[in-house]
Write an enzyme that holds these catalytic residues in place. Structure first.
Site, mmCIF file in Angstrom:
data_model
loop_
_atom_site.group_PDB
_atom_site.id
_atom_site.type_symbol
_atom_site.label_atom_id
_atom_site.label_comp_id
_atom_site.label_asym_id
_atom_site.label_seq_id
_atom_site.Cartn_x
_atom_site.Cartn_y
_atom_site.Cartn_z
ATOM 1 N N CYS A 132 113.467 106.264 -66.984
ATOM 2 C CA CYS A 132 112.785 106.140 -65.689
ATOM 3 C C CYS A 132 113.162 104.814 -65.041
ATOM 4 C CB CYS A 132 111.262 106.236 -65.860
ATOM 5 S SG CYS A 132 110.550 104.836 -66.756
ATOM 6 N N ASP A 169 139.201 98.823 -31.677
ATOM 7 C CA ASP A 169 140.513 98.296 -31.326
ATOM 8 C C ASP A 169 141.247 99.403 -30.567
ATOM 9 O OD1 ASP A 169 142.915 96.625 -31.466
ATOM 10 O OD2 ASP A 169 143.615 98.148 -32.874
#
Length: 788
Positions: free
Chosen positions: A14, A464
């Protein structure tokens, strides 16, 4: 010098376990970072090997009750695909063995728990019991049969005790501790009640030791009706079933890795002295000459030496049509040779291949954490001790209010077993594992979970221009003779002159002129006295049959400023046509013969065909889209208008792009940068999320947070949508995990009973706990269908 490794961890059940391993390793000297992924059961650790070793880490982790599997450790810079496949297969085999062991234990668990449940609850359900099992006639027999039915169930669930009880004594309780405490308390209480029955009238009745007084008989019957064997057994069976289903679901979260590993062939044909020798791919070294037959996958990265064939590169580019490969072309390992035989030279092998780097990227991403997981991690550290304290406090509270010990015990057990740290621990890593794996299948490689979270929060997306919004391949779009051009020169002659100079220059714009001449089948004249003026243009002497007396023709081509220099003054007649080209987003070149302008050439980098639609959708979703370009302002604005972009920053040098990103970040905005991963590397690294276009993985891996392997703008949209889907899935998981515990624990503690409502049966609490983890993993698995 620091190094990074991924090391499998065994024994975790767990989030409390994973938090414990993180703390143990993280506090060791020389550890820069330690992160444990519960879903993948791996420790990602960055450390200084001069100060701490994996063996020393393993010792500390073993002392904490867990195991580091050092012989399966792998570096985060990648490993040979064959080695990764071996490790994956070994891990899969272990998972299958664990699942088979859990499945075998489920058979006796339910085989004994169900009849126990019928026996204990049968009377309430109106089922008649034979006299020798009826608690009103044979209370001790009734209790002893339940004891015998309960023991095999607890034995089948022994792993919870073997893990949970030692963890409790080490001071680091986990989920198994809660289960073992809850079921153990129910069993011990019931066992003591059985002893009391035997020592009272129930035992006398069974062994025939004489008459029993009425008071002792009533006591024996009351104890027989106050047994909790069925709670312990059914709880154990339900929790075991839940862990089995959870483990089976978690095994499916790494399907994407398996799909990538399957792309690599196990063996290859090596050409040695004219003979074909089949060898394992792991034994291939750079320089080996390999034969790739039709239908075979390319074993490693290399270059074609002989043969022509179509190669399916869809695993890299997403392009379904085969790409024709001829001598000198590159080949990537994992791609499929679909037509003719190819002879290739191996150049990059093992961990250096593109496929190995991709696998390493996906593995790193699946083992990473997103910042959103920090809250769950902090809570998990204190979760189990807090639940134990709440369970004890609730039991004592009800005792103090006058309830029976049996009632208080039922409250204690319900609180212990309904709490589920697993759901909290699995909420984030399972979603990241499945989401990044699905991204890899779609050509979006994510470096870590933090990039996924950041991509879902972007305010500004900067593109770009060249090679990103455009195809990155300038093409000749216009050839306009000027009035000053000699009439005996046709347009093809002018193009021939320009291409003759540009073929020597090698400039990208010039290569577009050369490509246009080749498309028309023009023969280029020779050039003498060639010279180049960097950033401006080129010039030289060209001989032409139409030139009188065989004299050479002085030819030059370049920018308008270069043309003015060559002509020795202003050229007013060019202003209008130059403006027209600029308005169309085209770069103008001026061709001069004997220092006299004779033609204008327009060159443009064509926008990607999908760009306008993708950009429109991004802006509709509220993103602020910006284009960066080194072009003149008028040219850049013309391209932006064609693409539908409203914000443009022109004449920006590559080294200044990073400053543009930083300026937006200084305003508190989350910024994403999309570039080609080469000259955009500083800006990609500066951005909150850098998205590197194309399959040039080497630079892109270093610069970008996400690598878009398909190299088109649709991948940008896919990456952002995937990030939103993963974060939405994580928030759903965290909400249900928190809500389940926040609502479930008070109800189990008897909150509703304060106002006359019902209490929660421990069996229902155990079933709900099992379902909570399964629901979290199942919800994460839905991401496998993203984009379908």
């Amino acid at each position: 010098m620091e190094t990074q490794q991924r090391i499998p961890v065994r024994g975790m059940t767990c989030a409390a376990c994973s938090a414990r391993v993180e703390r143990v390793v993280g506090k060791m000297p020389g550890i820069a970072q330690a992160s444990v992924n519960l879903a993948s059961e791996e420790l990602l650790v960055r450390f200084d090997p001069a100060r701490v070793t994996p063996e020393r880490m393993a010792e500390s982790v073993t002392a904490a009750g867990f195991t580091l599997v050092l012989d399966e450790a792998g570096g985060t810079d990648g490993a040979a695909v064959t080695d990764a496949a071996d490790r994956w297969e070994k891990r899969s085999r272990e998972q299958r063995e664990r699942l088979e062991s859990m499945r075998r234990d489920l058979i006796p668990a339910f085989a004994f728990a169900l009849p126990l449940l019928l026996l204990s609850m049968g009377e309430m359900a109106g089922l008649p019991l034979p006299h020798f099992l009826d608690p009103h006639y044979s209370p001790l027999t009734f209790a002893l049969v339940q004891t015998l039915l309960c023991l095999p169930v607890l034995l089948a669930g022994r792993r919870f005790y073997l893990s949970g009880v030692p963890a409790l004594f080490r001071g680091s309780p986990n989920m198994d501790s809660l289960v073992s405490l809850g079921t153990g308390a129910a069993f011990i209480y019931s066992l003591w009640s059985t002893v009391e029955i035997a020592l009272s009238g129930g035992g006398a009745q069974l062994f025939g030791s004489g008459p029993v007084d009425a008071e002792s008989w009533r006591f024996a019957m009351s104890k027989a009706m106050d047994l909790y064997y069925e709670s312990a057994a059914v709880l154990m069976a339900l929790v075991s079933l839940g862990k089995y289903l959870e483990m089976r679901s978690r095994a499916r979260t790494s399907d994407a890795i398996k799909g990538l590993l399957d792309l690599a062939p196990e063996s290859a044909i090596v050409l040695l002295n004219g003979e074909q020798v089949r060898r394992p791919v792991a034994d291939i070294v750079a320089g080996d000459i390999l034969l790739v037959r039709p239908g075979d996958r390319v074993p490693v990265d290399g270059v074609v030496l002989e043969g022509v064939s179509g190669v399916d590169e869809s695993m890299l580019t997403g392009e379904s049509l085969p790409v024709t490969k001829t001598p000198g072309d590159s080949l990537a390992g994992g791609t499929l040779n679909s037509q003719g035989a190819l002879t290739m030279r191996a150049e990059r092998v093992g961990a250096d291949t593109v496929l190995a780097r991709i696998v390493a990227l996906v593995q790193d991403a699946q083992g990473s954490k997103a910042p959103i997981a920090n809250l769950a991690d902090r809570i998990s550290r204190y979760f189990v001790p807090t639940v134990m304290a709440v369970a004890l406090a609730a039991a004592l509270f009800w005792l103090a209010r006058g309830e029976s010990a049996a009632f208080s015990l039922r409250i204690l057990i319900a609180v212990l077993v309904i709490a589920c740290p697993c759901a909290l621990g699995l909420a984030t890593p399972t979603s990241i594992m499945v989401g990044t794996g699905r991204g890899a299948q779609l050509g979006v490689l994510v470096k870590d979970g933090g990039a996924l979270e950041a991509a879902s929060q972007l305010d500004v997306l900067i593109f770009d221009k060249t090679g990103t919004l455009t195809l990155g391949k300038p093409a000749l779009t216009d050839l306009k003779p000027l009035p000053e051009a000699p009439g005996y020169f046709a347009k093809d002659d002018l193009l021939r002159f320009a291409a003759a100079l540009e073929v020597v220059s090698g400039h990208p714009l010039g290569l577009a002129v050369v490509a246009a001449a080749k498309e028309r089948g023009l023969t280029l004249p020779s050039v003498e006295d060639f010279s180049s003026v960097p950033g401006k243009g080129v010039r030289g002497q060209v001989r032409h049959q139409m030139r009188h007396n065989g004299a050479a023709l002085a030819v030059s081509i370049g920018s308008p400023a270069f043309a003015r220099e060559q002509a020795g003054g202003e050229l007013p007649s060019l202003e209008s046509p130059l403006d027209a080209l600029a308005d169309q987003g085209k770069t103008a070149l001026v061709l001069l013969l004997d220092a006299r302008p004779v033609a204008l050439l327009g060159v443009a980098d064509q926008p990607r065909p999908e760009a306008p639609a993708v950009l429109a959708r991004l802006q509709e979703r509220g993103l602020r889209v910006l284009m960066l370009s080194g072009d003149a302002k008028r040219t850049a604005e013309a391209v932006a208008a064609t693409l539908g972009i409203r914000e443009v920053m022109a004449e920006v040098l590559p080294q200044d792009k990073e400053a543009v990103v930083a300026s937006f970040q200084s305003q508190g905005l989350k910024v994403g940068m999309v570039g080609d991963g080469v000259n955009d590397a500083p800006a990609l690294a500066r951005a909150d999320v850098g998205l590197a276009m194309g399959s040039g993985i080497d630079v892109a891996v270093e610069a970008g947070d996400m690598v878009l392997m398909h190299g088109d703008l649709l991948s940008v949209e896919t990456a952002l949508e995937l990030s939103r889907a993963v974060m939405r899935n994580i928030r759903q998981n965290l909400f249900w995990a928190f809500a389940y515990n926040v609502l479930g624990i008070p109800v189990a503690a008897g909150l509703l009973h304060l106002w006359g409502g019902p209490t929660l049966s421990p069996m229902l609490a155990g079933g709900a706990m099992a379902l909570s983890s399964i629901s979290v993993v199942s919800n994460a698995l839905r991401l496998r269908f993203f984009g379908k």
